[in-house]
Scaffold this motif. Sequence first.
Motif, mmCIF file in Angstrom:
data_model
loop_
_atom_site.group_PDB
_atom_site.id
_atom_site.type_symbol
_atom_site.label_atom_id
_atom_site.label_comp_id
_atom_site.label_asym_id
_atom_site.label_seq_id
_atom_site.Cartn_x
_atom_site.Cartn_y
_atom_site.Cartn_z
ATOM 1 N N VAL A 27 0.869 -1.166 0.000
ATOM 2 C CA VAL A 27 0.000 0.000 0.000
ATOM 3 C C VAL A 27 0.906 1.216 0.000
ATOM 4 C CG1 VAL A 27 -1.730 1.327 1.246
ATOM 5 C CG2 VAL A 27 -1.874 -1.165 1.211
ATOM 6 N N GLU A 28 0.797 2.035 -1.033
ATOM 7 C CA GLU A 28 1.711 3.165 -1.197
ATOM 8 C C GLU A 28 0.924 4.460 -1.305
ATOM 9 O OE1 GLU A 28 5.655 3.307 -3.692
ATOM 10 O OE2 GLU A 28 3.977 3.813 -4.998
ATOM 11 N N LEU A 29 1.343 5.466 -0.561
ATOM 12 C CA LEU A 29 0.708 6.779 -0.584
ATOM 13 C C LEU A 29 1.705 7.812 -1.078
ATOM 14 C CD1 LEU A 29 -1.625 8.724 0.098
ATOM 15 C CD2 LEU A 29 -0.702 8.871 2.427
ATOM 16 N N ASP A 30 1.320 8.542 -2.124
ATOM 17 C CA ASP A 30 2.145 9.619 -2.672
ATOM 18 C C ASP A 30 1.232 10.811 -2.915
ATOM 19 O OD1 ASP A 30 3.828 11.318 -3.988
ATOM 20 O OD2 ASP A 30 4.376 9.940 -5.601
ATOM 21 N N GLY A 31 1.212 11.746 -1.974
ATOM 22 C CA GLY A 31 0.284 12.862 -2.068
ATOM 23 C C GLY A 31 -1.141 12.378 -1.922
ATOM 24 N N SER A 32 -1.936 12.535 -2.984
ATOM 25 C CA SER A 32 -3.312 12.029 -2.975
ATOM 26 C C SER A 32 -3.462 10.773 -3.830
ATOM 27 C CB SER A 32 -4.273 13.114 -3.488
ATOM 28 O OG SER A 32 -3.945 13.463 -4.817
ATOM 29 N N ARG A 33 -2.360 10.190 -4.233
ATOM 30 C CA ARG A 33 -2.388 8.959 -5.024
ATOM 31 C C ARG A 33 -2.149 7.765 -4.106
ATOM 32 N NH1 ARG A 33 -1.723 7.358 -10.332
ATOM 33 N NH2 ARG A 33 -1.514 9.558 -10.932
ATOM 34 N N VAL A 34 -3.061 6.799 -4.147
ATOM 35 C CA VAL A 34 -2.954 5.587 -3.352
ATOM 36 C C VAL A 34 -2.836 4.395 -4.289
ATOM 37 C CG1 VAL A 34 -4.070 4.095 -1.656
ATOM 38 C CG2 VAL A 34 -4.295 6.580 -1.462
ATOM 39 N N THR A 35 -1.796 3.593 -4.091
ATOM 40 C CA THR A 35 -1.575 2.401 -4.905
ATOM 41 C C THR A 35 -1.653 1.168 -4.021
ATOM 42 O OG1 THR A 35 -0.131 3.601 -6.429
ATOM 43 C CG2 THR A 35 0.012 1.205 -6.457
ATOM 44 N N ILE A 36 -2.417 0.184 -4.465
ATOM 45 C CA ILE A 36 -2.524 -1.094 -3.760
ATOM 46 C C ILE A 36 -2.168 -2.188 -4.755
ATOM 47 C CG2 ILE A 36 -4.048 -2.670 -2.512
ATOM 48 C CD1 ILE A 36 -5.747 -0.243 -1.762
ATOM 49 N N SER A 37 -1.156 -2.981 -4.415
ATOM 50 C CA SER A 37 -0.678 -4.017 -5.329
ATOM 51 C C SER A 37 -0.300 -5.255 -4.536
ATOM 52 C CB SER A 37 0.534 -3.513 -6.117
ATOM 53 O OG SER A 37 1.105 -4.562 -6.887
ATOM 54 N N ASP A 38 -0.625 -6.421 -5.108
ATOM 55 C CA ASP A 38 -0.274 -7.662 -4.417
ATOM 56 C C ASP A 38 0.919 -8.351 -5.047
ATOM 57 O OD1 ASP A 38 -1.218 -8.793 -6.736
ATOM 58 O OD2 ASP A 38 -2.851 -9.899 -5.810
ATOM 59 N N SER A 39 1.656 -7.653 -5.898
ATOM 60 C CA SER A 39 2.877 -8.191 -6.518
ATOM 61 C C SER A 39 2.615 -9.502 -7.259
ATOM 62 C CB SER A 39 3.975 -8.391 -5.473
ATOM 63 O OG SER A 39 4.259 -7.209 -4.802
ATOM 64 N N ALA A 40 1.437 -9.581 -7.860
ATOM 65 C CA ALA A 40 1.058 -10.754 -8.658
ATOM 66 C C ALA A 40 1.115 -12.048 -7.851
ATOM 67 C CB ALA A 40 1.922 -10.863 -9.910
ATOM 68 N N MET A 41 0.752 -11.968 -6.572
ATOM 69 C CA MET A 41 0.734 -13.163 -5.724
ATOM 70 C C MET A 41 -0.577 -13.915 -5.942
ATOM 71 S SD MET A 41 3.590 -13.300 -3.931
ATOM 72 C CE MET A 41 3.228 -14.195 -2.432
ATOM 73 N N ILE A 42 -0.718 -14.505 -7.116
ATOM 74 C CA ILE A 42 -1.977 -15.155 -7.466
ATOM 75 C C ILE A 42 -2.154 -16.468 -6.702
ATOM 76 C CG2 ILE A 42 -3.278 -16.216 -9.338
ATOM 77 C CD1 ILE A 42 -2.055 -14.238 -11.231
ATOM 78 N N ALA A 43 -1.120 -17.270 -6.642
ATOM 79 C CA ALA A 43 -1.248 -18.603 -6.045
ATOM 80 C C ALA A 43 -0.802 -18.581 -4.585
ATOM 81 C CB ALA A 43 -0.405 -19.607 -6.832
ATOM 82 N N ILE A 44 -1.760 -18.729 -3.684
ATOM 83 C CA ILE A 44 -1.441 -18.804 -2.264
ATOM 84 C C ILE A 44 -1.634 -20.243 -1.778
ATOM 85 C CG2 ILE A 44 -1.883 -17.714 -0.014
ATOM 86 C CD1 ILE A 44 -3.187 -15.457 -1.411
ATOM 87 N N SER A 45 -2.002 -21.133 -2.714
ATOM 88 C CA SER A 45 -2.166 -22.556 -2.414
ATOM 89 C C SER A 45 -3.163 -22.798 -1.283
ATOM 90 C CB SER A 45 -0.797 -23.180 -2.057
ATOM 91 O OG SER A 45 0.108 -23.015 -3.113
ATOM 92 N N THR A 46 -4.268 -22.097 -1.347
ATOM 93 C CA THR A 46 -5.286 -22.275 -0.312
ATOM 94 C C THR A 46 -6.431 -23.171 -0.763
ATOM 95 O OG1 THR A 46 -6.489 -20.336 -1.072
ATOM 96 C CG2 THR A 46 -4.814 -19.999 0.626
ATOM 97 N N GLY A 47 -6.555 -23.370 -2.057
ATOM 98 C CA GLY A 47 -7.671 -24.132 -2.571
ATOM 99 C C GLY A 47 -8.953 -23.334 -2.650
ATOM 100 N N VAL A 48 -8.895 -22.032 -2.390
ATOM 101 C CA VAL A 48 -10.062 -21.156 -2.442
ATOM 102 C C VAL A 48 -9.896 -20.194 -3.606
ATOM 103 C CG1 VAL A 48 -11.425 -19.450 -1.182
ATOM 104 C CG2 VAL A 48 -10.362 -21.360 0.042
ATOM 105 N N ASN A 49 -10.953 -20.020 -4.410
ATOM 106 C CA ASN A 49 -10.847 -19.160 -5.588
ATOM 107 C C ASN A 49 -10.499 -17.724 -5.219
ATOM 108 O OD1 ASN A 49 -11.348 -21.090 -7.546
ATOM 109 N ND2 ASN A 49 -13.557 -20.810 -7.482
ATOM 110 N N ARG A 50 -11.171 -17.166 -4.183
ATOM 111 C CA ARG A 50 -10.922 -15.785 -3.769
ATOM 112 C C ARG A 50 -10.584 -15.788 -2.279
ATOM 113 N NH1 ARG A 50 -15.648 -15.679 -6.565
ATOM 114 N NH2 ARG A 50 -16.875 -15.104 -4.735
ATOM 115 N N PRO A 51 -9.320 -16.026 -1.944
ATOM 116 C CA PRO A 51 -8.965 -16.176 -0.525
ATOM 117 C C PRO A 51 -9.083 -14.900 0.288
ATOM 118 C CG PRO A 51 -6.997 -16.184 -1.906
ATOM 119 C CD PRO A 51 -8.167 -16.242 -2.834
ATOM 120 N N ILE A 52 -8.970 -13.723 -0.351
ATOM 121 C CA ILE A 52 -9.061 -12.477 0.404
ATOM 122 C C ILE A 52 -9.980 -11.489 -0.308
ATOM 123 C CG2 ILE A 52 -6.747 -12.758 1.374
ATOM 124 C CD1 ILE A 52 -5.774 -10.617 -0.539
ATOM 125 N N SER A 53 -10.409 -10.474 0.450
ATOM 126 C CA SER A 53 -11.211 -9.407 -0.128
ATOM 127 C C SER A 53 -10.750 -8.072 0.449
ATOM 128 C CB SER A 53 -12.703 -9.620 0.143
ATOM 129 O OG SER A 53 -12.963 -9.622 1.528
#
Length: 315
Positions: free
Chosen positions: A97-123
């Motif tokens: 989570v990055e804040l630069d002035g009024s710009r907010v960036t949220i990125s998960d670094s392409a961490m697609i596979a968490i090996s949980t067996g759940v299609n959408r493990p987080i929200s």
Amino acid sequence: MLCSFASIVLRYKGRLALSVLAAGILTCPLGAFGESLILAKTLDVGIKDPVVLQIDVSNSDVSIGYSRDGQVSVQVYANDDTDKSKIAGFVETGLLVELDGSRVTISDSAMIAISTGVNRPISYQIDVPFRTQVRCSLSGIGKQKVMGITGPANLISDWGDIDVSYVRFAPVYAKTGKGNISATRLFGVNAETGDGNIVVMEAGSSRARIVQGHGRIEAGGMRGYFSGSTSGGDIHVKAVPHENWEIKSVSGSIRVELPENAKFTIDASTESGEISVERSGVGDPAGTVRQIARAINGGGKLIQLHTTKGNIVIQ
């Protein structure tokens, strides 16, 4: 009840600024049913400039909505079917989570596979000021919901539904590879799905396109130009024609409903279906009719309708 947070690194203008340290894995459910809160952070964005929210995440549900001016609140929830230790590790090492002035960036670094067996493990639940612009790209599977901002909003998903409403001062672009799109009370919208349904209600100039699936298009209350096309589904439009309409379907039927006193010019054609006019004072064409061009109530905005294999009904 004790609730603890996994760590997340926050950077301000490219510099390491703050780390919210973990005390372990969250054990109390604080979010929606079946979810547990693993991160909560509020960012001070001021009120001078509009917020620009850039999101690039994977296999997640994202909900963005107006809360209060001057701050952005980010909350991350884990699906209770997931392995919490893996989710905590993901948040600690892969979520930015990055804040630069009024710009907010949220990125998960392409961490697609968490090996949980759940299609959408987080929200993600992100509360923003009213003056917010959104650019959200969601890879993998996940839903997006945006409500109550000035816009514009650019929402892209590989696979999942998109629900956007009350973006009244700038246009919305919504595209999903597979899923339904609901667009309500917008300044204007360009909606596209590869396979799914599209509903557009009370919007300005609008485009709705179903590329290859068998979904349907429902549209009502448009205040501007409307273009709708589908490869294998029906299209139903009910509105006053403030601007021209262009509606096409390959193998579906088309039905348009207009006020009795509406003035418009119809140009309709079907290659293997039939055309029916169900309006008082306008005679239904005799026999099988596959093409019709008429000025209704003296003529007005042009409504073009074409389907290859379906029927056309004008009411």
